[in-house]
Motif scaffolding. Structure first.
Motif, PDB file in Angstrom:
ATOM      1  N   SER A 255       0.875  -1.212   0.377  1.00 54.74           N
ATOM      2  CA  SER A 255       0.068  -0.101   0.223  1.00 54.74           C
ATOM      3  C   SER A 255       0.965   1.235   0.374  1.00 54.74           C
ATOM      4  O   SER A 255       2.200   1.201   0.450  1.00 54.74           O
ATOM      5  CB  SER A 255      -0.894  -0.290   1.403  1.00 54.74           C
ATOM      6  N   GLU A 256       0.071   2.289  -0.588  1.00 57.74           N
ATOM      7  CA  GLU A 256       0.675   3.078   0.116  1.00 57.74           C
ATOM      8  C   GLU A 256       1.918   3.233   1.907  1.00 57.74           C
ATOM      9  O   GLU A 256       1.211   2.505   2.400  1.00 57.74           O
ATOM     10  CB  GLU A 256      -0.296   4.777   0.663  1.00 57.74           C
ATOM     11  N   ILE A 257       2.504   3.846   1.573  1.00 56.04           N
ATOM     12  CA  ILE A 257       3.291   4.445   3.783  1.00 56.04           C
ATOM     13  C   ILE A 257       3.293   5.468   3.735  1.00 56.04           C
ATOM     14  O   ILE A 257       4.281   6.081   3.147  1.00 56.04           O
ATOM     15  CB  ILE A 257       5.185   3.463   2.798  1.00 56.04           C
ATOM     16  N   GLY A 258       2.775   5.425   5.295  1.00 56.63           N
ATOM     17  CA  GLY A 258       2.587   6.855   5.907  1.00 56.63           C
ATOM     18  C   GLY A 258       4.093   6.987   6.788  1.00 56.63           C
ATOM     19  O   GLY A 258       4.140   6.862   8.112  1.00 56.63           O
ATOM     20  N   GLY A 259       5.611   7.241   6.014  1.00 50.55           N
ATOM     21  CA  GLY A 259       6.756   6.579   6.969  1.00 50.55           C
ATOM     22  C   GLY A 259       6.745   5.044   7.135  1.00 50.55           C
ATOM     23  O   GLY A 259       6.088   4.351   8.296  1.00 50.55           O
ATOM     24  N   GLY A 260       8.241   5.094   7.273  1.00 52.55           N
ATOM     25  CA  GLY A 260       8.660   4.008   7.422  1.00 52.55           C
ATOM     26  C   GLY A 260      10.164   3.776   7.907  1.00 52.55           C
ATOM     27  O   GLY A 260      10.853   3.345   9.193  1.00 52.55           O
ATOM     28  N   PHE A 261      11.215   4.330   6.926  1.00 50.84           N
ATOM     29  CA  PHE A 261      12.402   5.034   7.166  1.00 50.84           C
ATOM     30  C   PHE A 261      13.197   3.802   7.872  1.00 50.84           C
ATOM     31  O   PHE A 261      13.995   3.658   8.997  1.00 50.84           O
ATOM     32  CB  PHE A 261      12.585   5.735   8.615  1.00 50.84           C
ATOM     33  N   GLY A 262      12.985   2.825   6.692  1.00 49.52           N
ATOM     34  CA  GLY A 262      13.364   1.101   8.382  1.00 49.52           C
ATOM     35  C   GLY A 262      13.130   0.290   8.288  1.00 49.52           C
ATOM     36  O   GLY A 262      13.275  -0.863   8.692  1.00 49.52           O
ATOM     37  N   GLY A 263      11.980   0.832   8.908  1.00 51.47           N
ATOM     38  CA  GLY A 263      11.291   0.178  10.351  1.00 51.47           C
ATOM     39  C   GLY A 263      10.297  -0.647   9.586  1.00 51.47           C
ATOM     40  O   GLY A 263       9.814  -1.875   9.964  1.00 51.47           O
ATOM     41  N   LYS A 264       9.988  -0.652   7.905  1.00 54.44           N
ATOM     42  CA  LYS A 264       9.004  -1.551   8.039  1.00 54.44           C
ATOM     43  C   LYS A 264       9.708  -2.429   6.220  1.00 54.44           C
ATOM     44  O   LYS A 264       9.412  -2.764   5.882  1.00 54.44           O
ATOM     45  CB  LYS A 264       7.196  -0.846   7.213  1.00 54.44           C
ATOM     46  N   THR A 265      10.625  -2.508   6.258  1.00 56.87           N
ATOM     47  CA  THR A 265      11.524  -3.770   5.793  1.00 56.87           C
ATOM     48  C   THR A 265      11.352  -5.147   6.779  1.00 56.87           C
ATOM     49  O   THR A 265      12.469  -5.756   6.418  1.00 56.87           O
ATOM     50  CB  THR A 265      12.495  -3.363   5.751  1.00 56.87           C
ATOM     51  N   HIS A 266      10.545  -5.343   7.833  1.00 49.44           N
ATOM     52  CA  HIS A 266      10.941  -6.731   8.718  1.00 49.44           C
ATOM     53  C   HIS A 266       9.330  -6.824   9.546  1.00 49.44           C
ATOM     54  O   HIS A 266       8.397  -6.284   9.903  1.00 49.44           O
ATOM     55  CB  HIS A 266      11.769  -6.399  10.264  1.00 49.44           C
ATOM     56  N   VAL A 267       8.982  -8.067   8.916  1.00 47.82           N
ATOM     57  CA  VAL A 267       7.782  -8.254   9.121  1.00 47.82           C
ATOM     58  C   VAL A 267       8.169  -8.751  10.661  1.00 47.82           C
ATOM     59  O   VAL A 267       8.400  -8.959  11.682  1.00 47.82           O
ATOM     60  CB  VAL A 267       7.260 -10.065   8.971  1.00 47.82           C
ATOM     61  N   TRP A 268       6.180  -7.995  10.903  1.00 45.75           N
ATOM     62  CA  TRP A 268       6.335  -8.259  12.723  1.00 45.75           C
ATOM     63  C   TRP A 268       4.593  -8.679  13.070  1.00 45.75           C
ATOM     64  O   TRP A 268       4.281 -10.151  13.362  1.00 45.75           O
ATOM     65  CB  TRP A 268       5.888  -6.890  12.790  1.00 45.75           C
ATOM     66  N   ALA A 269       3.488  -7.993  12.592  1.00 46.01           N
ATOM     67  CA  ALA A 269       1.953  -8.964  12.509  1.00 46.01           C
ATOM     68  C   ALA A 269       1.824  -9.752  11.619  1.00 46.01           C
ATOM     69  O   ALA A 269       1.214 -10.306  11.763  1.00 46.01           O
ATOM     70  CB  ALA A 269       1.661  -7.500  12.990  1.00 46.01           C
ATOM     71  N   GLU A 270       2.649  -9.734  10.099  1.00 41.90           N
ATOM     72  CA  GLU A 270       2.184 -10.355   9.103  1.00 41.90           C
ATOM     73  C   GLU A 270       2.077 -11.748   8.779  1.00 41.90           C
ATOM     74  O   GLU A 270       1.109 -12.464   8.529  1.00 41.90           O
ATOM     75  CB  GLU A 270       3.039  -9.830   7.922  1.00 41.90           C
ATOM     76  N   PRO A 271       2.852 -12.370   9.143  1.00 43.08           N
ATOM     77  CA  PRO A 271       2.669 -13.813   9.656  1.00 43.08           C
ATOM     78  C   PRO A 271       1.757 -14.320  10.510  1.00 43.08           C
ATOM     79  O   PRO A 271       1.323 -14.961  10.318  1.00 43.08           O
ATOM     80  CB  PRO A 271       3.984 -14.660   9.834  1.00 43.08           C
ATOM     81  N   VAL A 272       1.332 -13.645  11.538  1.00 44.79           N
ATOM     82  CA  VAL A 272       0.856 -13.876  12.854  1.00 44.79           C
ATOM     83  C   VAL A 272      -0.740 -13.137  12.223  1.00 44.79           C
ATOM     84  O   VAL A 272      -1.809 -14.482  11.892  1.00 44.79           O
ATOM     85  CB  VAL A 272       0.385 -12.905  13.800  1.00 44.79           C
ATOM     86  N   ALA A 273      -0.730 -12.181  10.772  1.00 47.92           N
ATOM     87  CA  ALA A 273      -1.875 -12.356  10.349  1.00 47.92           C
ATOM     88  C   ALA A 273      -3.009 -13.277   9.214  1.00 47.92           C
ATOM     89  O   ALA A 273      -3.638 -14.285   9.641  1.00 47.92           O
ATOM     90  CB  ALA A 273      -2.422 -10.961   9.537  1.00 47.92           C
TER      91      ALA A 273
END
Length: 302
Positions: A255-273
């Motif tokens: 999607s569009e990204i509302g800021g990341g600065f490198g923090g959205k290159t790592h999975v967190w909640a996605e495998p859980v979902a």
């Protein structure tokens, strides 16, 4: 730098102009769709139960009451995300961070998750999950954590970069040394020698948009993931490996990204979902709260 006469009086198509941003109109008119803006028919609401302890052994998890609550369609723990990393230590760390296995390693570490028909039911279900913890000592200072007397976080880590291979695990993952020339000779020839030690607190990127995704696992073994990410191919590879899928069967749409600065290159909640969607048989939307973002994402607390 010498002036190149070939560029004298030349008009450029981009340099020196004010081009219109290709994504500008969508963003200022509200048409841009961010991670939390995507929805699917029949989707469930995902919520994550997180450890309130900085370091604790998970003795027992009882999800039976949550599973019986009306409106709850799936409850998962580490048992629903088995270790399929095949000895890959780096991927095991990703897996363990997405859902705690034997120990909670930091305050905010995910220990269970639910998918329900609405947010209220999901929150109620989290309260019904019973967890027995064995509290373990912890430290919050990097120098204290590096001492051999510090509480051990991961007994599979042996310090790399030492002359002799260590026989005991450590909190220090690697030792690196860089040098050039004769340092002692340089000190001897120096007019002044200044030695200082500097330490800063852990910081977070502080992006405005929290982590958000919608996962849809189909009965034929394929899946779709709509997510705010800076690296959808990395997300596809990691999520597929953690869920035992072929990467070609997982489609990731950024999607569009509302800021990341490198923090959205790592999975967190996605495998859980994805695991929740697979178990429930319906799409699952999972959006982190601001509190969860700071406690359990970005530069990891552990």
């Amino acid at each position: 730098m010498n002036f190149d006469p070939r560029f004298s009086g030349r008009k450029f198509t981009s340099v020196g102009t004010r081009p219109i941003r290709p994504d500008g109109i969508d963003k200022v008119t509200g048409r841009a769709r961010y991670g939390a803006d995507f929805n699917m028919a029949g989707q469930l609401v995902g919520r994550v139960l997180r450890s309130p302890h900085a370091h604790a052994r998970i003795v027992k998890i009882d999800t039976s009451k949550a599973e019986k609550l009306a409106g709850v369609k799936a409850v998962i723990t580490a048992a629903d995300l088995p270790d399929l990393t095949d000895g890959d230590a780096a991927m095991y760390d990703v897996l363990d961070n997405c859902m705690a296995r034997t120990k909670a390693l930091y305050d905010g570490h995910a220990v269970a998750a639910v998918a329900a028909i609405d947010a209220r039911t999901a929150r109620q279900a989290l309260k019904l999950i019973e967890i027995e913890y064995e509290l373990l000592p912890h430290v919050t200072d990097v120098d204290e954590a590096a001492k051999h007397t510090a509480p051990l976080i991961n007994d599979a880590i042996f310090t790399e970069g030492l002359e002799e291979k260590p026989v005991k695990p450590s909190n220090v993952t690697k030792r690196s040394q860089f040098g050039h020339g004769d340092v002692h000779q340089g000190f001897g020839q120096a007019d002044f020698i200044v030695e200082r030690s500097f330490k800063t607190e852990q910081t977070h990127q502080g992006y405005i948009e929290p982590h958000a995704c919608v996962a849809n696992f189909s009965s034929d073994g394929t899946a779709d993931l709509w997510v705010c990410t800076q690296g959808h191919f990395v997300y596809r590879q990691h999520c597929a490996q953690l869920l035992g899928m072929e990467a070609s069967k997982l489609r990731v749409t950024s999607s569009e990204i509302g800021g990341g600065f490198g923090g959205k290159t790592h999975v967190w909640a996605e495998p859980v979902a994805l695991a929740l969607s697979r178990k429930a048989g319906r799409p699952v939307k999972l959006v982190m709260t601001r509190d969860e973002v700071f406690r359990a994402s970005g530069p990891t607390s552990a």
